[in-house]
Write an enzyme that holds these catalytic residues in place. Structure first.
Site, mmCIF file in Angstrom:
data_model
loop_
_atom_site.group_PDB
_atom_site.id
_atom_site.type_symbol
_atom_site.label_atom_id
_atom_site.label_comp_id
_atom_site.label_asym_id
_atom_site.label_seq_id
_atom_site.Cartn_x
_atom_site.Cartn_y
_atom_site.Cartn_z
ATOM 1 N N GLU A 188 -1.814 8.181 8.011
ATOM 2 C CA GLU A 188 -1.745 6.765 8.334
ATOM 3 C C GLU A 188 -2.771 6.008 7.490
ATOM 4 O O GLU A 188 -3.743 6.591 6.982
ATOM 5 C CB GLU A 188 -2.025 6.565 9.835
ATOM 6 C CG GLU A 188 -2.049 5.129 10.338
ATOM 7 C CD GLU A 188 -0.789 4.349 10.039
ATOM 8 O OE1 GLU A 188 -0.551 4.043 8.855
ATOM 9 O OE2 GLU A 188 -0.047 4.009 10.974
ATOM 10 N N CYS A 246 -5.188 3.453 15.823
ATOM 11 C CA CYS A 246 -5.514 4.884 15.866
ATOM 12 C C CYS A 246 -5.940 5.386 14.489
ATOM 13 O O CYS A 246 -6.961 6.033 14.336
ATOM 14 C CB CYS A 246 -4.315 5.676 16.370
ATOM 15 S SG CYS A 246 -4.660 7.419 16.633
ATOM 16 N N ALA A 293 -1.192 8.329 22.510
ATOM 17 C CA ALA A 293 -1.862 7.619 23.615
ATOM 18 C C ALA A 293 -2.342 6.238 23.183
ATOM 19 O O ALA A 293 -2.234 5.264 23.936
ATOM 20 C CB ALA A 293 -3.030 8.456 24.132
ATOM 21 N N ARG A 330 -0.377 14.257 15.392
ATOM 22 C CA ARG A 330 0.826 13.587 15.904
ATOM 23 C C ARG A 330 1.988 13.658 14.916
ATOM 24 O O ARG A 330 3.147 13.707 15.314
ATOM 25 C CB ARG A 330 0.510 12.143 16.299
ATOM 26 C CG ARG A 330 -0.087 11.267 15.199
ATOM 27 C CD ARG A 330 -0.665 9.990 15.815
ATOM 28 N NE ARG A 330 -1.119 9.007 14.844
ATOM 29 C CZ ARG A 330 -2.312 8.966 14.296
ATOM 30 N NH1 ARG A 330 -3.199 9.900 14.598
ATOM 31 N NH2 ARG A 330 -2.643 7.998 13.458
ATOM 32 N N ARG A 333 -5.221 -4.387 19.497
ATOM 33 C CA ARG A 333 -4.613 -5.377 18.607
ATOM 34 C C ARG A 333 -4.495 -6.748 19.268
ATOM 35 O O ARG A 333 -4.768 -7.778 18.649
ATOM 36 C CB ARG A 333 -3.237 -4.896 18.156
ATOM 37 C CG ARG A 333 -3.255 -3.609 17.337
ATOM 38 C CD ARG A 333 -1.839 -3.200 16.961
ATOM 39 N NE ARG A 333 -1.783 -1.929 16.258
ATOM 40 C CZ ARG A 333 -1.661 -0.747 16.847
ATOM 41 N NH1 ARG A 333 -1.611 -0.669 18.177
ATOM 42 N NH2 ARG A 333 -1.606 0.351 16.134
ATOM 43 N N HIS A 380 5.912 9.218 13.368
ATOM 44 C CA HIS A 380 5.688 10.138 14.485
ATOM 45 C C HIS A 380 6.025 9.504 15.841
ATOM 46 O O HIS A 380 6.075 8.270 15.972
ATOM 47 C CB HIS A 380 4.228 10.593 14.504
ATOM 48 C CG HIS A 380 3.274 9.445 14.684
ATOM 49 N ND1 HIS A 380 3.007 8.881 15.914
ATOM 50 C CD2 HIS A 380 2.554 8.749 13.783
ATOM 51 C CE1 HIS A 380 2.155 7.893 15.767
ATOM 52 N NE2 HIS A 380 1.867 7.779 14.483
ATOM 53 N N HIS A 423 3.757 8.433 9.188
ATOM 54 C CA HIS A 423 3.191 7.359 10.001
ATOM 55 C C HIS A 423 3.816 6.020 9.614
ATOM 56 O O HIS A 423 4.524 5.921 8.608
ATOM 57 C CB HIS A 423 1.673 7.309 9.815
ATOM 58 C CG HIS A 423 1.004 8.601 10.156
ATOM 59 N ND1 HIS A 423 0.467 8.865 11.389
ATOM 60 C CD2 HIS A 423 0.821 9.732 9.414
ATOM 61 C CE1 HIS A 423 -0.030 10.090 11.400
ATOM 62 N NE2 HIS A 423 0.181 10.640 10.213
ATOM 63 N N GLY A 424 3.512 4.999 10.399
ATOM 64 C CA GLY A 424 4.096 3.689 10.137
ATOM 65 C C GLY A 424 3.809 3.185 8.733
ATOM 66 O O GLY A 424 4.706 2.767 8.001
#
Length: 259
Positions: free
Chosen positions: A89, A23, A15, A62, A100, A11, A188-189
């Site tokens: 995710e 997130c 924010a 997202r 992080r 995505h 997502h990642g």
């Protein structure tokens, strides 16, 4: 020879991506830059001539919002979208909401890299004392899943993401591909990394080094047995993409002025 072309997408920026915070399952809309990334992705796919018959997303806003914007730029708003928590995710448990770089300062960069990128290391689970526990676990979207809400994860390794994603891949997405549907997955990642690991046979060790920038489409060409005919390809300006990947990798490092 390539029989299927699968396009996957992390995505656009949210924010908390900007704030460098985990997130995970906290629901967020795209940031202003994230909106631009999604639109740019759609424009690029249109320029390359991509057409889709079906889009799969997670149940997080997202992911869905990115799919909407991509389809809008393609002029393919009519294409059906199916959403599942199995494309969510990774659940980062007690790390959700934390910065992080600050975690790297307190726990070391290697530990943060293990939490973020390793195959089988699971972060500490979220519990009811966590500030985002109620936000996530009282969300109505989790009453609509294919398993009971009480059985949903409280923390996940990448290995566990693969385990909950593969039934959806095998039982829902693959049959559509084999029917000839051209598929876009806006996720997502980590759910995208999980699918890449499975399809490309990336080793448990090498998956640590796979990072995906926001808003960049990934093309994977597969043969009739759903085996890749060549390595996955990031679509777009390769210099810009390399810089975006480095930015993702640097998120888990101590900032110079914090040392």
């Amino acid at each position: 020879m390539s029989k299927y072309k699968l396009v996957m997408l992390r995505h656009g920026e949210g924010a908390w991506n900007t704030e460098n915070r985990f997130c995970s399952w906290v629901d967020q809309k795209l940031s202003a830059d994230g909106l631009k990334e999604a639109e740019s992705c759609g424009k690029h796919l249109k320029a390359l001539g991509f057409e889709f018959d079906l889009v799969f997303t997670s149940i997080l806003s997202r992911s869905i919002q990115t799919a909407w914007l991509v389809l809008q730029e393609l002029g393919q708003e009519w294409v059906p979208i199916q959403s599942s928590w199995r494309l969510n995710e990774r659940h980062y448990g007690a790390l959700i909401g934390l910065n992080r770089a600050e975690l790297a300062l307190n726990h070391g960069e290697e530990q943060v890299k293990l939490w973020r990128r390793s195959y089988d290391v699971c972060p500490p689970p979220i519990d009811q004392t966590h500030p985002y526990y109620q936000v996530i676990h009282t969300d109505r979207r989790y009453t609509c899943c294919d398993i009971h809400k009480d059985k949903l994860p409280k923390s996940e390794s990448l290995k566990q993401v693969i385990e909950r994603l593969l039934p959806y891949w095998n039982e829902v997405i693959v049959p559509e591909m084999k029917r000839g549907k051209r598929i876009l997955i806006s996720a997502h990642g980590n759910s995208t990394r999980a699918l890449l690991k499975h399809l490309e046979g990336i080793s448990d060790t090498d998956i640590v080094n796979i990072s995906l920038p926001t808003g960049v489409p990934v093309l994977l060409e597969l043969d009739e047995n759903l085996k890749p005919v060549k390595p996955h390809e990031f679509l777009g300006d390769q210099e810009v993409i390399r810089a975006a990947i480095k930015k993702v990798e640097d998120q888990g490092k101590v900032k110079p002025n914090d040392k």
